[in-house]
Design a protein around this motif. Structure first.
Motif, short mmCIF file in Angstrom:
data_model
loop_
_atom_site.label_atom_id
_atom_site.label_comp_id
_atom_site.label_asym_id
_atom_site.label_seq_id
_atom_site.Cartn_x
_atom_site.Cartn_y
_atom_site.Cartn_z
N ASN A 137 1.09 -1.12 0.24
CA ASN A 137 -0.02 0.29 -0.03
C ASN A 137 0.79 1.74 -0.19
N THR A 138 2.14 1.22 -0.48
CA THR A 138 3.00 2.16 -0.52
C THR A 138 2.96 2.96 -1.96
N ALA A 139 2.87 1.88 -2.88
CA ALA A 139 2.42 2.18 -4.31
C ALA A 139 0.91 2.18 -5.03
N THR A 140 1.82 2.90 -6.03
CA THR A 140 0.08 2.50 -7.46
C THR A 140 0.59 2.28 -8.52
N ILE A 141 -0.01 1.79 -8.93
CA ILE A 141 0.19 1.07 -10.43
C ILE A 141 -0.82 1.85 -10.92
N GLY A 142 -0.65 2.53 -12.60
CA GLY A 142 -1.65 2.54 -13.63
C GLY A 142 -1.89 1.85 -14.87
N LEU A 143 -2.64 0.69 -15.15
CA LEU A 143 -1.94 0.30 -16.57
C LEU A 143 -3.84 0.30 -17.43
N SER A 144 -3.32 -0.11 -18.49
CA SER A 144 -5.00 -0.10 -19.16
C SER A 144 -5.92 -1.02 -18.21
N TYR A 145 -7.15 -0.89 -18.93
CA TYR A 145 -8.05 -2.48 -18.15
C TYR A 145 -7.76 -3.35 -19.18
N SER A 146 -7.52 -3.35 -20.34
CA SER A 146 -7.02 -4.59 -21.30
C SER A 146 -6.21 -5.23 -20.48
N ASP A 147 -5.01 -4.32 -20.24
CA ASP A 147 -4.16 -5.50 -19.24
C ASP A 147 -4.53 -5.52 -18.44
N LEU A 148 -5.32 -4.76 -16.91
CA LEU A 148 -5.19 -5.32 -16.40
C LEU A 148 -6.34 -7.42 -16.52
N GLU A 149 -7.45 -7.34 -17.25
CA GLU A 149 -7.47 -8.00 -17.95
C GLU A 149 -7.10 -9.37 -18.40
N LYS A 150 -6.19 -8.71 -19.06
CA LYS A 150 -5.05 -9.88 -19.52
C LYS A 150 -3.98 -10.80 -18.30
N PHE A 151 -3.68 -10.14 -17.43
CA PHE A 151 -3.45 -10.28 -16.27
C PHE A 151 -3.79 -11.74 -15.61
N ILE A 152 -4.97 -11.02 -15.93
CA ILE A 152 -6.20 -11.77 -14.26
C ILE A 152 -6.55 -13.76 -15.58
N LYS A 153 -6.51 -13.20 -16.75
CA LYS A 153 -6.47 -14.09 -17.49
C LYS A 153 -5.05 -15.27 -17.24
N TRP A 154 -4.65 -14.21 -17.80
CA TRP A 154 -3.19 -15.13 -17.22
C TRP A 154 -2.68 -15.94 -16.01
N HIS A 155 -3.89 -15.40 -15.18
CA HIS A 155 -3.39 -16.63 -14.16
C HIS A 155 -4.67 -17.57 -13.70
N GLY A 156 -5.44 -16.86 -14.55
CA GLY A 156 -6.64 -18.55 -14.48
C GLY A 156 -7.40 -18.29 -13.52
N ASN A 157 -7.47 -17.25 -12.62
CA ASN A 157 -8.64 -17.25 -12.32
C ASN A 157 -10.00 -17.00 -12.51
N LYS A 158 -11.30 -17.41 -12.67
CA LYS A 158 -12.35 -16.70 -13.05
C LYS A 158 -12.93 -15.42 -12.21
N VAL A 159 -13.56 -15.41 -13.84
CA VAL A 159 -14.15 -13.77 -13.83
C VAL A 159 -15.62 -13.55 -13.77
N TYR A 160 -16.58 -12.99 -12.90
CA TYR A 160 -18.00 -12.32 -13.57
C TYR A 160 -17.74 -10.75 -13.16
N TYR A 161 -18.86 -10.51 -14.03
CA TYR A 161 -18.84 -9.56 -14.45
C TYR A 161 -20.35 -9.10 -13.35
N VAL A 162 -19.99 -7.74 -12.99
CA VAL A 162 -21.38 -7.67 -11.57
C VAL A 162 -22.00 -6.36 -12.01
N ASP A 163 -23.18 -5.99 -11.56
CA ASP A 163 -23.49 -4.64 -11.62
C ASP A 163 -23.35 -4.04 -10.24
N ILE A 164 -22.58 -2.94 -9.74
CA ILE A 164 -22.62 -2.00 -8.51
C ILE A 164 -23.47 -1.03 -8.40
N SER A 165 -24.26 -0.76 -8.42
CA SER A 165 -24.62 0.58 -8.15
C SER A 165 -24.50 1.02 -7.17
N ILE A 166 -24.40 2.56 -6.97
CA ILE A 166 -23.86 2.77 -6.19
C ILE A 166 -24.53 3.39 -4.11
#
Length: 166
Positions: A137-166
């Protein structure tokens, strides 16, 4: 574990040819802490929640806009889960190798069996750049959303998309 834990993220991003911008800052534990930062971090600011079902046999990592609040009852219905609650510090460390205040999608790099299910709020999928801690928590990294997805898919965890209202 924190130093090596952070380096594992950078090593994986390099291997995946994912570009990112790194920002160093004082330790941040909450979304409120980020509001006090004197750094301009561009892109979507996100928060991450580590949850478990009522039996404790399924764990979820929820990624969402930092301004939103999650109704756990509604989320459980949406993903057809039993009652959801926040997982303990022990579970967070066991499954993601993280400490409170450092929860991030990059923690899945420590999820050897790819057991944690990643739940992504559909609103952050629209962002060009998303920001997360690199397992500390002493750093933050910014990357494209598509690259975040690439990382998650590379690791092989299941992903689901959800609707979270405010």
């Amino acid at each position: 574990m924190t130093e090596g834990n952070e380096q594992k993220v950078y090593d994986a991003l390099k291997a995946l040819e994912i570009k990112y911008i790194r920002y160093e800052h004082e330790p941040l534990y909450t979304v409120e802490d980020t509001k006090k930062l004197d750094i301009n971090i561009t892109g979507q600011h996100c928060k991450n929640l580590f949850l478990r079902n009522s039996k404790g046999n399924v764990h979820y990592l929820v990624l969402l806009d930092d301004a939103k609040k999650v109704n756990l009852k509604d989320l459980a219905k949406q993903i057809e889960s039993t009652k959801l609650s926040f997982a303990s510090e022990e579970r967070l460390y066991k499954y993601l190798g993280l400490r409170p205040g450092s929860v991030t999608p990059f923690g899945i790099i420590n999820d050897i069996e790819s057991e944690v299910i990643v739940l992504i709020d559909k609103d952050i999928t629209k962002a060009d750049v998303v920001n997360f801690h690199p397992n500390v928590n002493t750093a933050t990294i910014g990357l494209s959303y598509s690259d975040l997805e690439k990382f998650i898919k590379w690791h092989g965890n299941k992903v689901y998309y959800v609707d979270i209202s405010i």
